[in-house]
Design a protein around this motif. Structure first.
Motif, PDB file in Angstrom:
ATOM      1  N   ASP A 168       0.886  -1.012  -0.071  1.00 61.89           N
ATOM      2  CA  ASP A 168      -0.066   0.081   0.130  1.00 61.89           C
ATOM      3  C   ASP A 168       1.138   1.252  -0.074  1.00 61.89           C
ATOM      4  OD1 ASP A 168      -2.436  -1.568   0.306  1.00 61.89           O
ATOM      5  OD2 ASP A 168      -1.863  -1.762   2.423  1.00 61.89           O
ATOM      6  N   ARG A 169       1.206   1.859  -1.258  1.00 61.45           N
ATOM      7  CA  ARG A 169       2.269   2.945  -1.338  1.00 61.45           C
ATOM      8  C   ARG A 169       1.452   4.206  -1.164  1.00 61.45           C
ATOM      9  NH1 ARG A 169       6.634   0.515  -5.490  1.00 61.45           N
ATOM     10  NH2 ARG A 169       6.717  -1.637  -4.692  1.00 61.45           N
ATOM     11  N   MET A 170       1.777   5.035  -0.324  1.00 60.12           N
ATOM     12  CA  MET A 170       1.066   6.304   0.020  1.00 60.12           C
ATOM     13  C   MET A 170       2.082   7.483  -0.122  1.00 60.12           C
ATOM     14  SD  MET A 170      -1.569   7.807   0.831  1.00 60.12           S
ATOM     15  CE  MET A 170      -1.728   9.670   0.841  1.00 60.12           C
ATOM     16  N   PHE A 171       1.655   8.478  -0.907  1.00 63.81           N
ATOM     17  CA  PHE A 171       2.561   9.541  -1.336  1.00 63.81           C
ATOM     18  C   PHE A 171       1.858  10.966  -1.024  1.00 63.81           C
ATOM     19  CE2 PHE A 171       3.698   6.305  -4.397  1.00 63.81           C
ATOM     20  CZ  PHE A 171       4.820   6.129  -4.427  1.00 63.81           C
ATOM     21  N   VAL A 172       2.660  11.807  -0.474  1.00 61.22           N
ATOM     22  CA  VAL A 172       1.911  12.902   0.031  1.00 61.22           C
ATOM     23  C   VAL A 172       2.786  14.234  -0.655  1.00 61.22           C
ATOM     24  CG1 VAL A 172       1.295  14.532   1.843  1.00 61.22           C
ATOM     25  CG2 VAL A 172       1.130  12.349   2.351  1.00 61.22           C
ATOM     26  N   PHE A 173       2.250  14.992  -1.455  1.00 67.52           N
ATOM     27  CA  PHE A 173       2.906  16.006  -2.300  1.00 67.52           C
ATOM     28  C   PHE A 173       2.589  17.312  -1.758  1.00 67.52           C
ATOM     29  CE2 PHE A 173       2.468  12.497  -5.603  1.00 67.52           C
ATOM     30  CZ  PHE A 173       3.668  12.012  -5.404  1.00 67.52           C
ATOM     31  N   ALA A 174       3.489  18.125  -1.110  1.00 67.59           N
ATOM     32  CA  ALA A 174       3.252  19.581  -0.635  1.00 67.59           C
ATOM     33  C   ALA A 174       3.836  20.484  -1.732  1.00 67.59           C
ATOM     34  CB  ALA A 174       3.799  19.617   0.878  1.00 67.59           C
ATOM     35  N   ASP A 175       2.985  20.956  -2.690  1.00 74.21           N
ATOM     36  CA  ASP A 175       3.324  21.983  -3.466  1.00 74.21           C
ATOM     37  C   ASP A 175       3.522  23.260  -2.827  1.00 74.21           C
ATOM     38  OD1 ASP A 175       3.501  19.919  -5.443  1.00 74.21           O
ATOM     39  OD2 ASP A 175       1.437  20.482  -6.507  1.00 74.21           O
ATOM     40  N   PRO A 176       4.179  24.052  -3.366  1.00 76.61           N
ATOM     41  CA  PRO A 176       4.166  25.359  -3.086  1.00 76.61           C
ATOM     42  C   PRO A 176       2.955  26.194  -3.619  1.00 76.61           C
ATOM     43  CG  PRO A 176       5.720  25.201  -4.824  1.00 76.61           C
ATOM     44  CD  PRO A 176       5.236  23.786  -4.712  1.00 76.61           C
ATOM     45  N   LEU A 177       2.484  27.164  -2.952  1.00 77.81           N
ATOM     46  CA  LEU A 177       1.586  28.044  -3.280  1.00 77.81           C
ATOM     47  C   LEU A 177       1.782  28.324  -4.828  1.00 77.81           C
ATOM     48  CD1 LEU A 177       0.698  30.346  -0.566  1.00 77.81           C
ATOM     49  CD2 LEU A 177      -0.587  28.450  -1.224  1.00 77.81           C
ATOM     50  N   GLU A 178       0.727  28.424  -5.790  1.00 75.81           N
ATOM     51  CA  GLU A 178       1.093  28.686  -7.139  1.00 75.81           C
ATOM     52  C   GLU A 178       1.454  30.342  -7.511  1.00 75.81           C
ATOM     53  OE1 GLU A 178      -1.821  26.785 -10.384  1.00 75.81           O
ATOM     54  OE2 GLU A 178      -3.030  26.708  -8.611  1.00 75.81           O
ATOM     55  N   ASP A 179       2.231  30.129  -8.515  1.00 69.63           N
ATOM     56  CA  ASP A 179       2.887  31.548  -8.660  1.00 69.63           C
ATOM     57  C   ASP A 179       1.732  32.300  -9.599  1.00 69.63           C
ATOM     58  OD1 ASP A 179       3.828  33.669 -10.100  1.00 69.63           O
ATOM     59  OD2 ASP A 179       5.817  32.705 -10.793  1.00 69.63           O
ATOM     60  N   PRO A 180       1.163  33.500  -8.873  1.00 68.50           N
ATOM     61  CA  PRO A 180       0.057  33.999  -9.820  1.00 68.50           C
ATOM     62  C   PRO A 180       0.395  34.299 -11.075  1.00 68.50           C
ATOM     63  CG  PRO A 180       0.555  35.205  -7.684  1.00 68.50           C
ATOM     64  CD  PRO A 180       1.734  34.176  -7.907  1.00 68.50           C
ATOM     65  N   LYS A 181       1.678  34.676 -11.530  1.00 71.22           N
ATOM     66  CA  LYS A 181       1.817  34.988 -12.968  1.00 71.22           C
ATOM     67  C   LYS A 181       1.709  33.580 -13.944  1.00 71.22           C
ATOM     68  CE  LYS A 181       6.085  36.175 -12.146  1.00 71.22           C
ATOM     69  NZ  LYS A 181       6.156  36.112 -10.540  1.00 71.22           N
ATOM     70  N   LEU A 182       1.626  32.669 -13.413  1.00 73.57           N
ATOM     71  CA  LEU A 182       1.392  31.300 -14.034  1.00 73.57           C
ATOM     72  C   LEU A 182      -0.093  30.905 -14.079  1.00 73.57           C
ATOM     73  CD1 LEU A 182       4.483  29.251 -13.211  1.00 73.57           C
ATOM     74  CD2 LEU A 182       4.017  30.375 -15.458  1.00 73.57           C
ATOM     75  N   VAL A 183      -1.124  31.529 -13.247  1.00 74.08           N
ATOM     76  CA  VAL A 183      -2.213  31.171 -13.090  1.00 74.08           C
ATOM     77  C   VAL A 183      -3.224  31.932 -14.204  1.00 74.08           C
ATOM     78  CG1 VAL A 183      -4.537  30.871 -11.534  1.00 74.08           C
ATOM     79  CG2 VAL A 183      -2.185  30.541 -10.580  1.00 74.08           C
TER      80      VAL A 183
END
Length: 539
Positions: A168-183
């Motif tokens: 049972d392989r469990m991953f947790v990915f904590a991304d940085p907040l999105e760069d507003p210039k890329l949204v």
């Protein structure tokens, strides 16, 4: 819904299809909140999206708590009609037979948050290692064994080794907040907002510059076809990856969106980003590459997305340039499910990568890979220089954490660093792979091999350094590290090595030296001409 949570406020719901403010508003908003801790969780894309029935995840920061959706991937059924499946195996059989599954959750974050992972199947947590060990994260198991909690920071890609097993392989990915210039602002006139369902791109116009996938499920499989000229990709008569029109400059996949199909990019300057998923889960084996930059295109950029359940390559870029950050590649179950290849002068950083073939192909010079977490499935090498004669120079790989290696056989294409030539030397000349540095490579569990280089005549490896690196252990004594001549039937002879250096390479508690490399390093005896050129530094 998309939940954006601040330490000083209860959660704020932006609705199922968030409207993104314009750039000026974004900059002002980010400026006012720059010192605030907050996190953003994303919804389940739709009813067809597989949801974990084994794990549930909650994120908490400064008293504010929210659930984070947990995705599920299962090994695909055997496809007897695929040309690669003629021997009755496709590389996923070991995972089908063992009942292995992969689960992951993704959220965006500033500051530090607490993650709680809860088991839903009544199997208690008895032990949990939060990997990579480089992070120094300690997990706390709840009193009844049903939960585990630990802190997490932006850019950390975490794998939970649960009860000493890899089922049972469990991953947790904590991304940085999105760069507003890329949204992108979905209200802008040049932004095409895709419609969830089977024909999401109908109505796309030539003046649209941005393709926007909001939360929801999208199937782009029907768009295409294109033949990319590779035999296995051509199994169904065409590659069904969608050819991205030349007027598109950005493909944005929002958190809570899942797009089934592939993107084939032929022109320069395309950004593919967001917090959503590009998936091959419903597709035929070898049908397409999930994301491909065609040879000759330049200036591509990949950020934040997850590429899952590939049916061939996850991210392919043959002699085309792209850079990347913070994306994730996982749940690639079968043979030929390669991860990525670095391109000439590219930089890829802060990623999670996995493949059931070669996870990272090092075929083009001047490339940099740093701060990567890697899980290697049963087939292939972590870093692959093969499968033919090559000239490659000036690659730097650093801060790599390998959280598992599944390979357990004698195949010569396995190992953390591998070169296995299979094509002939048609130009009948000398090829040189040189000035390659692997700095701070750490394998947190058993690794079948560190290095496996089979060098045919006229292939030179020069100035290769492996520095400040650690291998937990070797799982099988009979599968040895080697630097030697080619053993492949299509090539022959003994190539040359010049100045291969293993500088403070540690196995368990012991550094490798010229006196112990055969035993502690589990090496085959080096060819006599290689002995003075392979150096071990331990002081």
């Amino acid at each position: 819904m998309v939940l954006s949570l601040f330490f000083s406020l209860p959660f704020v719901s932006a609705g199922a299809s968030p409207q993104v403010p314009d750039k000026a508003e974004q900059h002002a908003d980010e400026h006012s909140k720059r010192n605030e801790e907050r996190f953003v969780v994303y919804p389940k894309p739709g009813d067809a999206t597989k949801e974990s029935d084994t794990f549930a995840v909650t994120v908490e920061q400064n008293g504010v708590k929210a659930a984070s959706f947990v995705n599920l991937s299962e090994p695909p059924l055997f496809d007897k009609n695929d040309p690669k499946s003629g021997n009755g195996k496709d590389g996923a059989e070991i995972y089908r037979e063992s009942g292995t599954t992969q689960h992951w959750t993704t959220f965006s974050l500033s500051g530090t948050a607490q993650v709680e992972v809860r088991r839903l199947d009544c199997v208690p947590f008895e032990s949990v290692r939060v990997l990579p060990s480089r992070y120094g994260i300690e997990a706390q198991i709840g009193d009844d064994g049903s939960t585990v909690t630990f802190p997490i920071k932006p850019k950390q890609k975490v794998f939970l080794e649960i009860n000493g097993q890899l089922i049972d392989r469990m991953f947790v990915f904590a991304d940085p907040l999105e760069d507003p210039k890329l949204v992108p602002n979905s209200k802008r006139g040049n932004v095409f907002v895709a419609k969830a369902g089977d024909r999401p791109l109908d109505g796309l116009k030539k003046n649209d510059k941005v393709l926007y996938f909001g939360p929801g499920e999208y199937n782009i499989e029907e768009y295409g076809p294109v033949n990319t000229g590779t035999t296995q990709t051509d199994r169904t008569g065409s590659n069904k990856a969608w050819v991205v029109p030349s007027h598109i400059e950005q493909i944005y996949i929002a958190g809570g969106a899942i797009v089934y199909g592939g993107f084939f990019i032929q022109h320069d300057g395309v950004t593919v980003n967001g917090r959503g998923i590009l998936s091959g889960e419903p597709l035929l084996y070898h049908q397409l590459n999930l994301l491909e930059f065609q040879a000759g295109s330049k200036g591509g950029y990949v950020e934040g997305i997850t590429l899952a359940d590939a049916v061939h390559y996850a991210l392919r870029s043959w002699d085309a340039h792209y850079d990347g950050a913070n994306f994730k590649v996982l749940a690639n179950w079968r043979y030929n499910n390669d991860g990525i290849n670095l391109t000439e002068d590219s930089t890829v950083e802060d990623v999670y990568l996995s493949g059931n073939d070669d996870t990272v192909k090092l075929y083009f010079g001047g490339a940099t890979l740093k701060n990567a977490v890697i899980g290697q499935m049963v087939n292939g090498g972590v870093f692959q220089f093969g499968w033919g004669f090559r000239d490659v120079a000036d690659i730097h790989v650093s801060n790599i954490d390998i959280v598992f290696v599944d390979g357990r056989n004698s195949q010569s294409n396995l190992g953390i660093i591998n070169y296995r030539p299979r094509a002939s030397n048609q130009e009948n000349r000398e090829y040189v792979i040189e000035n390659i540095t692997f700095d701070s490579i750490r394998a947190d569990g058993p690794a079948i091999k560190l290095i496996a280089l089979g060098l045919p005549e006229n292939q030179v490896f020069r100035n290769i350094t492996i520095r400040n690196s650690y291998i937990h252990s070797w799982p099988f004594e009979q599968f040895k590290n080697f630097i030697k001549g080619s053993t492949d039937s299509s090539t022959s002879g003994l190539g040359r090595v010049e100045n291969i250096v293993l500088d403070h390479v540690q196995v368990g508690d012991t550094y490798l030296t010229k006196d112990n490399y055969l035993n502690v390093g589990n090496f085959e005896t080096l060819p006599p001409s290689f002995v003075p050129e392979v150096k071990f530094i331990a002081e």
